[in-house]
Design a protein around this motif. Sequence first.
Motif, PDB file in Angstrom:
ATOM      1  N   PHE A 165       0.832  -1.204   0.000  1.00 45.87           N
ATOM      2  CA  PHE A 165       0.000   0.000   0.000  1.00 45.87           C
ATOM      3  C   PHE A 165       0.867   1.255   0.000  1.00 45.87           C
ATOM      4  O   PHE A 165       0.622   2.205  -0.763  1.00 45.87           O
ATOM      5  N   LEU A 166       1.912   1.248   0.820  1.00 45.31           N
ATOM      6  CA  LEU A 166       2.791   2.405   0.913  1.00 45.31           C
ATOM      7  C   LEU A 166       3.545   2.648  -0.393  1.00 45.31           C
ATOM      8  O   LEU A 166       3.630   3.782  -0.874  1.00 45.31           O
ATOM      9  N   THR A 167       4.088   1.584  -0.969  1.00 45.53           N
ATOM     10  CA  THR A 167       4.814   1.753  -2.233  1.00 45.53           C
ATOM     11  C   THR A 167       3.866   2.080  -3.378  1.00 45.53           C
ATOM     12  O   THR A 167       4.242   2.782  -4.319  1.00 45.53           O
ATOM     13  N   GLY A 168       2.618   1.602  -3.282  1.00 50.78           N
ATOM     14  CA  GLY A 168       1.621   1.986  -4.271  1.00 50.78           C
ATOM     15  C   GLY A 168       1.348   3.478  -4.211  1.00 50.78           C
ATOM     16  O   GLY A 168       1.246   4.151  -5.246  1.00 50.78           O
ATOM     17  N   LEU A 169       1.254   4.026  -2.997  1.00 50.82           N
ATOM     18  CA  LEU A 169       1.081   5.471  -2.835  1.00 50.82           C
ATOM     19  C   LEU A 169       2.267   6.228  -3.417  1.00 50.82           C
ATOM     20  O   LEU A 169       2.094   7.249  -4.086  1.00 50.82           O
ATOM     21  N   ARG A 170       3.454   5.724  -3.156  1.00 56.25           N
ATOM     22  CA  ARG A 170       4.650   6.387  -3.696  1.00 56.25           C
ATOM     23  C   ARG A 170       4.624   6.381  -5.221  1.00 56.25           C
ATOM     24  O   ARG A 170       4.915   7.392  -5.864  1.00 56.25           O
ATOM     25  N   GLN A 171       4.240   5.256  -5.792  1.00 56.64           N
ATOM     26  CA  GLN A 171       4.233   5.130  -7.250  1.00 56.64           C
ATOM     27  C   GLN A 171       3.217   6.063  -7.897  1.00 56.64           C
ATOM     28  O   GLN A 171       3.532   6.803  -8.831  1.00 56.64           O
ATOM     29  N   VAL A 172       1.988   6.052  -7.406  1.00 60.08           N
ATOM     30  CA  VAL A 172       0.967   6.894  -8.029  1.00 60.08           C
ATOM     31  C   VAL A 172       1.221   8.368  -7.732  1.00 60.08           C
ATOM     32  O   VAL A 172       0.921   9.232  -8.560  1.00 60.08           O
ATOM     33  N   HIS A 173       1.786   8.655  -6.567  1.00 57.23           N
ATOM     34  CA  HIS A 173       2.119  10.035  -6.222  1.00 57.23           C
ATOM     35  C   HIS A 173       3.123  10.609  -7.215  1.00 57.23           C
ATOM     36  O   HIS A 173       2.986  11.747  -7.672  1.00 57.23           O
ATOM     37  N   ASN A 174       4.124   9.814  -7.566  1.00 50.49           N
ATOM     38  CA  ASN A 174       5.046  10.242  -8.617  1.00 50.49           C
ATOM     39  C   ASN A 174       4.318  10.399  -9.945  1.00 50.49           C
ATOM     40  O   ASN A 174       4.605  11.323 -10.719  1.00 50.49           O
ATOM     41  N   GLY A 175       3.366   9.512 -10.204  1.00 48.47           N
ATOM     42  CA  GLY A 175       2.586   9.616 -11.433  1.00 48.47           C
ATOM     43  C   GLY A 175       1.781  10.894 -11.511  1.00 48.47           C
ATOM     44  O   GLY A 175       1.645  11.497 -12.579  1.00 48.47           O
ATOM     45  N   PHE A 176       1.254  11.339 -10.366  1.00 53.43           N
ATOM     46  CA  PHE A 176       0.492  12.595 -10.340  1.00 53.43           C
ATOM     47  C   PHE A 176       1.320  13.759 -10.881  1.00 53.43           C
ATOM     48  O   PHE A 176       0.796  14.662 -11.532  1.00 53.43           O
ATOM     49  N   HIS A 177       2.612  13.719 -10.579  1.00 51.79           N
ATOM     50  CA  HIS A 177       3.498  14.837 -10.928  1.00 51.79           C
ATOM     51  C   HIS A 177       4.390  14.512 -12.127  1.00 51.79           C
ATOM     52  O   HIS A 177       5.405  15.185 -12.336  1.00 51.79           O
ATOM     53  N   ASN A 178       3.985  13.492 -12.894  1.00 49.23           N
ATOM     54  CA  ASN A 178       4.748  13.088 -14.088  1.00 49.23           C
ATOM     55  C   ASN A 178       6.218  12.840 -13.752  1.00 49.23           C
ATOM     56  O   ASN A 178       7.120  13.265 -14.487  1.00 49.23           O
ATOM     57  N   ALA A 179       6.437  12.161 -12.626  1.00 47.70           N
ATOM     58  CA  ALA A 179       7.799  11.939 -12.139  1.00 47.70           C
ATOM     59  C   ALA A 179       8.190  10.468 -12.137  1.00 47.70           C
ATOM     60  O   ALA A 179       9.073  10.056 -11.383  1.00 47.70           O
ATOM     61  N   LEU A 180       7.543   9.666 -12.977  1.00 46.35           N
ATOM     62  CA  LEU A 180       7.888   8.246 -13.083  1.00 46.35           C
ATOM     63  C   LEU A 180       8.903   7.975 -14.183  1.00 46.35           C
ATOM     64  O   LEU A 180       9.421   6.865 -14.295  1.00 46.35           O
ATOM     65  N   GLY A 181       9.147   8.976 -15.027  1.00 40.46           N
ATOM     66  CA  GLY A 181      10.086   8.797 -16.122  1.00 40.46           C
ATOM     67  C   GLY A 181       9.523   8.027 -17.296  1.00 40.46           C
ATOM     68  O   GLY A 181      10.270   7.626 -18.192  1.00 40.46           O
TER      69      GLY A 181
END
Length: 260
Positions: free
Chosen positions: A57-73
């Motif tokens: 759950f925590l890493t899922g939040l981290r992943q989508v949070h980066n996605g919100f800001h177009n920071a997944l590369g």
Amino acid sequence: MTHTEVLKKVEWRDLRNLSLKEMLIENNLTIPWFLISVTLAYFEYYWLALPFSAFFFLTGLRQVHNGFHNALGTNRFLTWFTLYSNSILMLVSIHAVKFNHLRHHKHCLSDEDYEGKSARMTWYGAILYGPVHMFLIHKVTWQLGDRSYRRNMLLELASAALFTTVAVYFNIHFLLYHIAIMIIGEFLMAFFAVWTVHHDTHDHPELARTQRAGWKNRITFSMFYHLEHHLFPAVPTIKLPELARRIDEALPEMEKKSTF
């Protein structure tokens, strides 16, 4: 000190770029935790599965949070797919969460910030408010979001409902366990994702709380570098420890309230 002055004093633009290794980490961080948790649940080791479910759950939040800001590369479609797939596994419309999160950055802790409402509550009030928070996130997206947000929200909710229906109809016990834990996690979001990082910061909403203890940041996957995130939202989570070091070096006088 204003946000503009902070931007001038801290070098941060180079931190937006991810190496191939960093991009692979950010986009696959959830996989081992999910696989281990459902495998343990499959063999009915539910108590052993719990910490792995929490880390998923925590890493899922981290992943989508980066996605919100177009920071997944990743490109636009892969970023969208990350939000969509996590919506199914986390039992919420992630695009609805995105809509409110971006408003949170724009209207931080004001009356227009629906995500940030629990920051004004007591800690136990924020916990009790959790189910209302999740309902409000979707309601606000439907009322204020554009056609794209509403379409994505409906698609994600329908897909999550189908996932849940299949698990219930066929009595797939390890998926039922996963669904129950994810619902609990979503109901605690108003406390963990909002109250812990924003309570008692209304005088300076742009200066969220942060965490400087190394071991605490390791076990929370750097998700509590929230001061740094609000000041520089385009910086991926994997680069926040370095950003924190630069802020401390350039602005040692800046007040840094701790999360826990």
